[in-house]
Design an enzyme around this catalytic site. Sequence first.
Site, PDB file in Angstrom:
ATOM      1  CG  HIS A   1       3.355   2.619 -12.627  1.00 18.35           C
ATOM      2  ND1 HIS A   1       2.685   1.696 -11.747  1.00 18.35           N
ATOM      3  CD2 HIS A   1       4.260   3.266 -11.918  1.00 18.35           C
ATOM      4  CE1 HIS A   1       3.119   1.866 -10.589  1.00 18.35           C
ATOM      5  NE2 HIS A   1       3.987   2.774 -10.753  1.00 18.35           N
TER       6      HIS A   1
ATOM      7  CE1 TYR B   1       2.118   9.046  -3.723  1.00 16.87           C
ATOM      8  CE2 TYR B   1       4.116   7.396  -3.847  1.00 16.87           C
ATOM      9  CZ  TYR B   1       2.595   7.626  -3.879  1.00 16.87           C
ATOM     10  OH  TYR B   1       1.928   6.814  -4.453  1.00 16.87           O
TER      11      TYR B   1
ATOM     12  CB  THR C   1       0.118   2.141  -3.910  1.00 20.40           C
ATOM     13  OG1 THR C   1      -0.566   2.897  -4.901  1.00 20.40           O
ATOM     14  CG2 THR C   1       0.636   1.164  -4.741  1.00 20.40           C
TER      15      THR C   1
END
Length: 796
Positions: free
Chosen positions: A472, A588, A601
């Site tokens: 990620h 979230y 993001t």
Amino acid sequence: MAEAHQAVGFQFTVRPDGVELKLSQEVIKNIYLSGLTAWKKRAIQFKNGVLAGVYPASPSSWLIVVIAMMSSLYTRVDPSLGMIEAMKENLPYSRDCMSVQTRAVLSAILFATGLWLFLIYLLRYTLKALLSYHGWIFESHGKMSTSTKVWLTLVKMFSGRRPLLYSFQASLPRLPVPSVDDTIHRYLESVRPLLVSDEYDQMVTLAKEFKDSKAAQLQRYLILKSWWATNYVSDWWEEYIYLRSRSPIMVNSNFYIMDLLYITPTHRQAARAGNMVHAMLQYRRKLERGEHAPLRALGTVPMCSTQMERMFNTTRLPGIETDAVLHLTDRKHLIVYHKGRFFQVWLYTGGRHLLPSELELQFQRILNDTSEPQQGELKLAALTAGNRVPWARARSKYFSQGLNKVSLDAIESAAFFLTLDDEPQGYDQARPRSLDSYAKSLLHGKCYDRWFDKSFTLISYPNGKMGINVEHSWADAPIVGHMWEYVLSTDCFHLGYTEEGHCKGDVNKGLPYPSRLQWQIPVECKSIIEASYVSAKRIADDVDFYGCLFHEFGKGLIKKCRTSPDAFIQMALQLAQFRDQGLFCLTYESSMTRMFRDGRTETVRSCTSEAVAFVKAMESADSTRLALFRKAADKHQNMYRLAMTGSGIDRHLLCLYIISKYLNVDSPFLKKVLSEPWRLSTSQTPQQQLNLVDIKKFPKYVGAGGGFGPVADDGYGVSYIIVGENLITFHISSKFSCPHTVQPREHNTKKPKVIKKHSPPITLTFSQGILYNELKLDFRTVQSERTNRSTSRGPL
């Protein structure tokens, strides 16, 4: 093996009368073609670099400006207002080298070049100013004001024609730094429904103390960074959220993306892998040359493409205190794992990519190989699944020299990692939990059959299904989804298969066999590998997954109810969370900020006061629940838009906290904010970014989306993908070790009642059904109103 095969092409023998050389024509031909391809690639990269560098102008426009300036010399019209003449006077004069006429021509060319560069920068900064406007995103769906139409026209006008992948990078605006007052105000608003009065009052006091004392100093440093760096968040986000974490990245960080849901183009494992790898090589070639079209919102507003640079030839390197991301270029091999063995497969021959049929042959050779793993090789990849510090120490001590270093370098420099799995997976309607098993296989597998540090691991199953596990830190899900969509469409609609399920094309059996990587694993290292495996296995066994295909309705009907599909699902999640746990929690939702340079993001805090009021109204069957739903959905949609346009609060608070640590400034407020757990973490998987497949025409060619592990030990991770008009797929994760998420709870203010016959995510689909039933009446009313309006207006 490949090196040895090429070495026999050049042989020499020393004789008493001299040296005899033997050259293989085949090898010389391959060397020539490889060199030719390399130079051709460099030339294309240079050309595309120039095109992107001068965008939105073009190199031909320079010639037009030069011709115009040259023409002015003969018409005796001076558009330079004397600058050309001044430049001519300052150029060196020599009868032999530079005549008066030559100096005049050279001065005109220099002025034209300067004018051309000035116009390029003027166009770029004009476009950047236009892209800094985000009012369009706050307008109601389907309604566009005149000012927005004019703005869109200007953006199209200044965007040029046929942009390349990186053409807009210099024109993207910087991510703005929100004001401290706005951030604190929106933060307090977000936690109000989650805290009792005393806790909220305490938080207000901490926030006021922070704002009055330390905030201004920290904000000044952050603004200074925003002026200097292209993005004030992204580098710290990558370092402190991903690379500095010392816990395992398997489950905790890596995510997965699934194959097509209903279609398997071939059930031959080697053939499917061959087509998919070839499609990835095609994508990589276009990526390296910058030839992909940039993604654009509304087909006009460009998105940042920076994250795509590290998609291939990238690996995460373990460190004692922090990891690092290593990105290389122009690597021509692939590492394949099968039944505990590591193989190196060369991807090029004769200066070209291996064809799908040639890749199928190589993968089939690996599948047919019956050799046993070397000592310590079977679970070697578990090092990448366990804690980072033991892996870093083992890498430094046992993999820094000899065969181990050569083999590890081959893995870390490979284009990507491929696992030829030996257990079939995929969605099967006949097996109720097949999607769950598929998800767990992609997320963690056996804990030693994926190289979790690679940018992504491509996973191939014996039944022809595929999937990927993604590290990620280097990029977010939409970036990989972009590539995955291209690969799936290329595999199914362009490459195809024979009637027998093999890759199309002739088979070149003269290719050198894949070579085994060689290892010398000492006993001490084996114990570290085993400890990492045990640690990773404990994490993997604790993850519970539930995949849900929701067919009752999709975004088609939701939109007809005049509601955002994302807001609808987020409200359903709040309802499901409350009915499952009997309380609300910090939620979230991931939002992108790629309309800004190097954007990644931002967080949308979905549990708002409006959402809480709506859920309570649903529980009490309040007659105002529909109005409350619309209010909550509108609030959520507005928060999502604020996050997309750089006005989110969580990245701002994170960066303020990081600066406070650098300056040794203690802030109880920031500590409190950053310590709050996200018990409900959600994300929407992007669908059809490229629109390469018409799912109305081919409804079975839809992806299943992807998912991730739970962020909190006592919470849920929810990923969803809205596919077409009538399908929503959910990927829901939790932990077996948490008694609150093992079984769903039906809320009761006195004593929670445990429902034992269902798995947790059933609550979600149940809540969605209820929520839609509440909207049905309004939907019919809307339809009736539309019919009446259409009738009164007459035919359009």
